[in-house]
Design an enzyme around this catalytic site. Structure first.
Site, PDB file in Angstrom:
ATOM      1  N   ASP A  31     -44.468 -36.088  12.589  1.00 47.12           N
ATOM      2  CA  ASP A  31     -45.395 -34.957  12.521  1.00 47.12           C
ATOM      3  C   ASP A  31     -44.921 -33.787  13.385  1.00 47.12           C
ATOM      4  O   ASP A  31     -44.288 -33.984  14.413  1.00 47.12           O
ATOM      5  CB  ASP A  31     -46.789 -35.424  12.975  1.00 47.12           C
ATOM      6  N   HIS A  48     -39.381 -28.578   7.732  1.00 53.10           N
ATOM      7  CA  HIS A  48     -39.161 -29.845   7.006  1.00 53.10           C
ATOM      8  C   HIS A  48     -37.665 -30.147   6.896  1.00 53.10           C
ATOM      9  O   HIS A  48     -37.249 -31.304   6.975  1.00 53.10           O
ATOM     10  CB  HIS A  48     -39.797 -29.775   5.618  1.00 53.10           C
ATOM     11  N   LEU A 142     -30.044 -52.677   8.128  1.00 57.98           N
ATOM     12  CA  LEU A 142     -31.344 -52.046   8.378  1.00 57.98           C
ATOM     13  C   LEU A 142     -32.126 -51.858   7.078  1.00 57.98           C
ATOM     14  O   LEU A 142     -31.571 -51.392   6.081  1.00 57.98           O
ATOM     15  CB  LEU A 142     -31.116 -50.667   9.028  1.00 57.98           C
TER      16      LEU A 142
HETATM   17  C1  IPE Z   1     -49.436 -37.342   8.617  1.00 56.44           C
HETATM   18  O1  IPE Z   1     -49.347 -36.051   9.095  1.00 56.44           O
HETATM   19  C2  IPE Z   1     -48.586 -37.497   7.389  1.00 56.44           C
HETATM   20  C3  IPE Z   1     -47.146 -37.419   7.569  1.00 56.44           C
HETATM   21  C4  IPE Z   1     -46.513 -37.241   8.707  1.00 56.44           C
HETATM   22  C5  IPE Z   1     -46.363 -37.592   6.377  1.00 56.44           C
HETATM   23  P1  IPE Z   1     -50.397 -34.918   8.680  1.00 56.44           P
HETATM   24  O2  IPE Z   1     -49.914 -33.673   9.353  1.00 56.44           O
HETATM   25  O3  IPE Z   1     -50.557 -34.870   7.222  1.00 56.44           O
HETATM   26  O4  IPE Z   1     -51.735 -35.459   9.324  1.00 56.44           O
HETATM   27  P2  IPE Z   1     -53.050 -34.684   9.824  1.00 56.44           P
HETATM   28  O5  IPE Z   1     -53.508 -33.821   8.677  1.00 56.44           O
HETATM   29  O6  IPE Z   1     -52.658 -33.865  11.006  1.00 56.44           O
HETATM   30  O7  IPE Z   1     -54.005 -35.767  10.196  1.00 56.44           O
HETATM   31  C1  IPE Z   2     -45.079 -33.519   9.095  1.00 54.52           C
HETATM   32  O1  IPE Z   2     -45.111 -32.235   9.604  1.00 54.52           O
HETATM   33  C2  IPE Z   2     -44.430 -33.608   7.735  1.00 54.52           C
HETATM   34  C3  IPE Z   2     -45.359 -33.859   6.619  1.00 54.52           C
HETATM   35  C4  IPE Z   2     -46.632 -34.109   6.736  1.00 54.52           C
HETATM   36  C5  IPE Z   2     -44.806 -33.822   5.275  1.00 54.52           C
HETATM   37  P1  IPE Z   2     -46.295 -31.253   9.262  1.00 54.52           P
HETATM   38  O2  IPE Z   2     -45.927 -30.458   8.056  1.00 54.52           O
HETATM   39  O3  IPE Z   2     -47.587 -31.962   9.188  1.00 54.52           O
HETATM   40  O4  IPE Z   2     -46.270 -30.306  10.548  1.00 54.52           O
HETATM   41  P2  IPE Z   2     -47.523 -29.688  11.307  1.00 54.52           P
HETATM   42  O5  IPE Z   2     -48.425 -30.828  11.663  1.00 54.52           O
HETATM   43  O6  IPE Z   2     -48.157 -28.727  10.361  1.00 54.52           O
HETATM   44  O7  IPE Z   2     -46.933 -29.035  12.502  1.00 54.52           O
HETATM   45 MG    MG Z   3     -48.983 -32.447  10.570  1.00 56.59          MG
END
Ligand code: IPE
Ligand code: IPE
Ligand code: MG
Length: 255
Positions: A31, A48, A142
């Site tokens: 995240d 990303h 792995l």
């Molecule tokens: C969880 O992160 C999903 C992934 C890392 C793929 P999100 O960014 O979607 O989660 P919330 O919305 O902060 O809970």
């Molecule tokens: C996690 O990073 C990746 C996915 C959920 C695909 P985010 O895109 O949720 O990044 P933030 O939380 O907005 O910073």
């Molecule tokens: Mg996120």
């Protein structure tokens, strides 16, 4: 400070990780890509992209540390709520990752599995995933599990439905339902990806929640929440999280 931090991590890599207490399965909620990009004035997709690079290094490092299963949360059942541009951009990056890395994954004896119903992903993503699953299926190193269109509640709902169908067909009785039977019906179950419960779950970016990740399997997982955004999660940060895990006392309800 940088200098001392560097030495600390170098020492940690050599002395502080206990090979006997290495987790078999580490699961990671990757995240913070969006916030990483925002801080740099970049579009979210740049975050990303940087996240994919971080992921590659963590796959390599898991192998070096002798971890048997690495699971990454790449796309949740709730992430479809994001803009079409972001969602399709994420899947394009995934296809590009597979294209550039499949050969290396095969050479490194990595077995790739997907957790989640990936059939609803864009066609080219489905195709490259199937190619990856096929070409790595006999590998014995792995096991790299990618949670894609994954949700813990979706997974449990599907398991309950499947068990209900077996009961309706007279294959099993309600009294046959055990924890093992339920575990077996999940995406991680022995008939599917065959992954043990994770000893350690890491979530980057400072958010303190599971966001629908491995709800059943996380019953006794140790949770570590590094402050860094996912693109900044280095092998050093990874070792630090494992060292944190190794310092915990796991009791499983005993004393
Ligand atoms: C969880 O992160 C999903 C992934 C890392 C793929 P999100 O960014 O979607 O989660 P919330 O919305 O902060 O809970
Ligand atoms: C996690 O990073 C990746 C996915 C959920 C695909 P985010 O895109 O949720 O990044 P933030 O939380 O907005 O910073
Ligand atoms: Mg996120």
């Amino acid at each position: 400070m940088w200098f001392f931090g560097h030495i600390y991590y170098a020492i940690q890599g050599i002395y502080m990780l206990n090979q006997e207490r290495m987790p078999v399965h580490v699961a990671i909620i990757m995240d913070g890509n969006g916030r990483w990009a925002k801080e740099r004035g970049l579009p979210r997709l740049a975050g990303h992209n940087a996240g994919m690079k971080a992921m590659k290094k963590i796959v390599d490092h898991s192998d070096k540390l002798g971890i048997k299963h690495l699971t990454v949360y790449a796309f949740s059942t709730e992430n479809w709520k994001r803009s079409l541009a972001e969602v399709s951009g994420i899947f394009k990056l995934l296809v590009a990752y597979v294209k550039s890395d499949l050969k290396e994954l095969v050479e490194n004896n990595v077995k790739v599995k997907v957790l989640g119903d990936y059939s609803s992903l864009p066609g080219d993503a489905v195709k490259s995933l199937e190619k990856t699953l096929q070409q790595t299926k006999d590998n014995t190193g792995l096991q790299f599990n990618i949670a894609l269109n994954y949700g813990g509640r979706d997974e449990i709902t599907r398991a309950v439905r499947s068990i209900g169908e077996k009961i309706a067909a007279g294959e099993i009785a309600p009294s046959d339902i055990t924890e093992d039977l339920i575990s077996g019906e999940l995406f991680t179950g022995f008939t599917q990806a065959d992954v043990p419960d994770p000893e350690l779950i890491i979530r980057t970016s400072g958010e303190l929640r599971l966001s629908n990740f491995l709800l059943w399997q996380s019953a006794y997982s140790e949770l570590v929440f590094p402050d860094v955004y996912w693109p900044d999660f280095t092998p050093e940060e990874y070792e630090k999280a494992i060292a944190d895990y190794q310092s915990r006392e796991r009791r499983f309800g005993g004393r």
